[in-house]
Design a protein around this motif. Structure first.
Motif, mmCIF file in Angstrom:
data_model
loop_
_atom_site.group_PDB
_atom_site.id
_atom_site.type_symbol
_atom_site.label_atom_id
_atom_site.label_comp_id
_atom_site.label_asym_id
_atom_site.label_seq_id
_atom_site.Cartn_x
_atom_site.Cartn_y
_atom_site.Cartn_z
ATOM 1 N N THR A 79 22.458 30.346 33.657
ATOM 2 C CA THR A 79 21.762 29.956 34.884
ATOM 3 C C THR A 79 21.409 31.178 35.734
ATOM 4 O O THR A 79 22.266 31.990 36.060
ATOM 5 N N ASN A 80 20.109 31.293 36.035
ATOM 6 C CA ASN A 80 19.557 32.355 36.890
ATOM 7 C C ASN A 80 19.779 33.770 36.369
ATOM 8 O O ASN A 80 19.606 34.734 37.110
ATOM 9 N N GLN A 81 20.158 33.932 35.114
ATOM 10 C CA GLN A 81 20.288 35.271 34.523
ATOM 11 C C GLN A 81 18.903 35.860 34.276
ATOM 12 O O GLN A 81 17.976 35.115 33.934
ATOM 13 N N PRO A 82 18.765 37.176 34.397
ATOM 14 C CA PRO A 82 17.499 37.804 34.005
ATOM 15 C C PRO A 82 17.275 37.620 32.495
ATOM 16 O O PRO A 82 18.210 37.732 31.706
ATOM 17 N N ILE A 83 16.039 37.299 32.126
ATOM 18 C CA ILE A 83 15.725 37.112 30.704
ATOM 19 C C ILE A 83 15.822 38.445 29.971
ATOM 20 O O ILE A 83 16.361 38.511 28.867
ATOM 21 N N LEU A 84 15.329 39.510 30.589
ATOM 22 C CA LEU A 84 15.437 40.836 29.984
ATOM 23 C C LEU A 84 16.911 41.236 29.954
ATOM 24 O O LEU A 84 17.574 41.243 30.987
ATOM 25 N N GLY A 85 17.429 41.504 28.779
ATOM 26 C CA GLY A 85 18.832 41.850 28.618
ATOM 27 C C GLY A 85 19.716 40.672 28.236
ATOM 28 O O GLY A 85 20.896 40.836 27.973
ATOM 29 N N MET A 86 19.138 39.483 28.202
ATOM 30 C CA MET A 86 19.907 38.272 27.893
ATOM 31 C C MET A 86 20.236 38.179 26.401
ATOM 32 O O MET A 86 19.410 38.498 25.554
ATOM 33 N N ASP A 87 21.471 37.759 26.095
ATOM 34 C CA ASP A 87 21.854 37.444 24.720
ATOM 35 C C ASP A 87 21.327 36.050 24.419
ATOM 36 O O ASP A 87 21.871 35.057 24.900
ATOM 37 N N ILE A 88 20.254 35.963 23.627
ATOM 38 C CA ILE A 88 19.653 34.662 23.340
ATOM 39 C C ILE A 88 20.148 34.072 22.022
ATOM 40 O O ILE A 88 19.953 32.897 21.754
ATOM 41 N N LEU A 89 20.779 34.898 21.210
ATOM 42 C CA LEU A 89 21.241 34.468 19.893
ATOM 43 C C LEU A 89 22.700 34.851 19.752
ATOM 44 O O LEU A 89 23.057 35.999 20.022
ATOM 45 N N LYS A 90 23.541 33.888 19.370
ATOM 46 C CA LYS A 90 24.975 34.176 19.254
ATOM 47 C C LYS A 90 25.576 33.433 18.068
ATOM 48 O O LYS A 90 25.118 32.354 17.703
ATOM 49 N N GLY A 91 26.621 34.025 17.505
ATOM 50 C CA GLY A 91 27.467 33.340 16.542
ATOM 51 C C GLY A 91 26.967 33.189 15.127
ATOM 52 O O GLY A 91 27.585 32.489 14.332
ATOM 53 N N LEU A 92 25.847 33.822 14.761
ATOM 54 C CA LEU A 92 25.347 33.683 13.391
ATOM 55 C C LEU A 92 26.317 34.312 12.400
ATOM 56 O O LEU A 92 26.793 35.426 12.617
ATOM 57 N N LYS A 93 26.586 33.598 11.313
ATOM 58 C CA LYS A 93 27.489 34.096 10.269
ATOM 59 C C LYS A 93 26.731 34.191 8.958
ATOM 60 O O LYS A 93 25.989 33.280 8.590
ATOM 61 N N HIS A 94 26.931 35.286 8.251
ATOM 62 C CA HIS A 94 26.289 35.504 6.968
ATOM 63 C C HIS A 94 26.886 34.584 5.911
ATOM 64 O O HIS A 94 28.100 34.414 5.842
ATOM 65 N N VAL A 95 26.029 33.983 5.095
ATOM 66 C CA VAL A 95 26.460 33.176 3.962
ATOM 67 C C VAL A 95 26.504 34.126 2.761
ATOM 68 O O VAL A 95 25.463 34.622 2.329
ATOM 69 N N GLU A 96 27.705 34.421 2.285
ATOM 70 C CA GLU A 96 27.897 35.413 1.213
ATOM 71 C C GLU A 96 26.982 35.173 0.020
ATOM 72 O O GLU A 96 26.782 34.034 -0.401
ATOM 73 N N GLY A 97 26.428 36.262 -0.504
ATOM 74 C CA GLY A 97 25.591 36.213 -1.700
ATOM 75 C C GLY A 97 24.170 35.737 -1.451
ATOM 76 O O GLY A 97 23.418 35.518 -2.388
ATOM 77 N N THR A 98 23.785 35.561 -0.171
ATOM 78 C CA THR A 98 22.434 35.090 0.155
ATOM 79 C C THR A 98 21.862 35.921 1.299
ATOM 80 O O THR A 98 22.545 36.749 1.878
ATOM 81 N N GLY A 99 20.633 35.631 1.646
ATOM 82 C CA GLY A 99 19.998 36.216 2.825
ATOM 83 C C GLY A 99 20.034 35.234 3.982
ATOM 84 O O GLY A 99 19.248 35.327 4.908
ATOM 85 N N ASN A 100 20.947 34.263 3.912
ATOM 86 C CA ASN A 100 21.033 33.211 4.921
ATOM 87 C C ASN A 100 22.138 33.486 5.933
ATOM 88 O O ASN A 100 23.187 34.028 5.591
ATOM 89 N N TYR A 101 21.874 33.043 7.154
ATOM 90 C CA TYR A 101 22.829 33.147 8.257
ATOM 91 C C TYR A 101 22.850 31.786 8.939
ATOM 92 O O TYR A 101 21.789 31.209 9.198
ATOM 93 N N GLU A 102 24.051 31.278 9.229
ATOM 94 C CA GLU A 102 24.169 29.926 9.766
ATOM 95 C C GLU A 102 25.165 29.862 10.909
ATOM 96 O O GLU A 102 25.845 30.828 11.201
ATOM 97 N N ARG A 103 25.230 28.670 11.508
ATOM 98 C CA ARG A 103 26.202 28.325 12.550
ATOM 99 C C ARG A 103 26.043 29.115 13.837
ATOM 100 O O ARG A 103 27.008 29.369 14.541
ATOM 101 N N GLY A 104 24.808 29.516 14.121
ATOM 102 C CA GLY A 104 24.543 30.229 15.363
ATOM 103 C C GLY A 104 24.016 29.293 16.429
ATOM 104 O O GLY A 104 23.805 28.103 16.205
ATOM 105 N N ARG A 105 23.823 29.860 17.611
ATOM 106 C CA ARG A 105 23.222 29.150 18.736
ATOM 107 C C ARG A 105 22.139 30.053 19.310
ATOM 108 O O ARG A 105 22.308 31.268 19.382
ATOM 109 N N VAL A 106 21.025 29.458 19.707
ATOM 110 C CA VAL A 106 19.937 30.215 20.309
ATOM 111 C C VAL A 106 19.491 29.482 21.567
ATOM 112 O O VAL A 106 19.485 28.245 21.613
ATOM 113 N N ILE A 107 19.156 30.246 22.599
ATOM 114 C CA ILE A 107 18.652 29.639 23.829
ATOM 115 C C ILE A 107 17.173 29.983 23.974
ATOM 116 O O ILE A 107 16.750 31.109 23.670
#
Length: 149
Positions: A79-107
């Motif tokens: 709430t009311n945070q500056p967009i510049l500098g904001m962490d918009i993507l969090k928690g992505l985990k690499h799926v071993e043996g692939t180019g996939n990343y899952e279980r993240g959150r994005v705003i």
């Protein structure tokens, strides 16, 4: 013997090259999925717990668009945070043996909504597809990000 050594070195180089292509860390140009124009530059880093975080480091100017400066309609802690500098993507985990990343959150700081997120890195490591969704991935939207570094 020399032939086996050469083959081993070539195989090792191919494997290490593909391992490097699987790394998300770096600078990415976010492309708007509706207009196709560049939207922001995102810096993705790997956290100590092995997950990935993406921060807005530059908002790309677009003709006829005045960038929003704060995340006005966003839930806490955004709430009311500056967009510049904001962490918009969090928690992505690499799926071993692939180019996939899952279980993240994005705003989406323009809409004020938080989505589940997954990403897929292409084989060259130069393009990233972000899938943002609520509940079911099939009902979400995708964006393409292009590696800048």
């Amino acid at each position: 013997m020399k032939r086996n050594l050469t083959l081993g070195l070539l195989l090792g180089a191919a494997v290490s090259g593909s391992a490097l292509a699987q790394d998300l860390t770096g600078t990415w140009q976010q492309i708007d999925d509706k207009s196709g124009s560049p939207k922001a530059i995102i810096e993705i880093s790997k956290e100590s717990n092995g997950t990935y975080t993406g921060q807005i480091v530059k908002i790309t100017p677009r003709p006829g668009y005045t960038p929003q400066k704060t995340c006005n309609n966003c839930p806490a802690p955004y709430t009311n945070q500056p967009i510049l500098g904001m962490d918009i993507l969090k928690g992505l985990k690499h799926v071993e043996g692939t180019g996939n990343y899952e279980r993240g959150r994005v705003i989406d700081p323009l809409a004020g909504k938080v989505y589940d997120a997954k990403m897929k890195l292409n084989a060259s490591g130069k393009r990233l597809t972000l899938r943002a969704y609520m509940g079911v991935s099939a009902l979400g939207r995708s964006q393409t990000w292009i590696r800048l570094d």
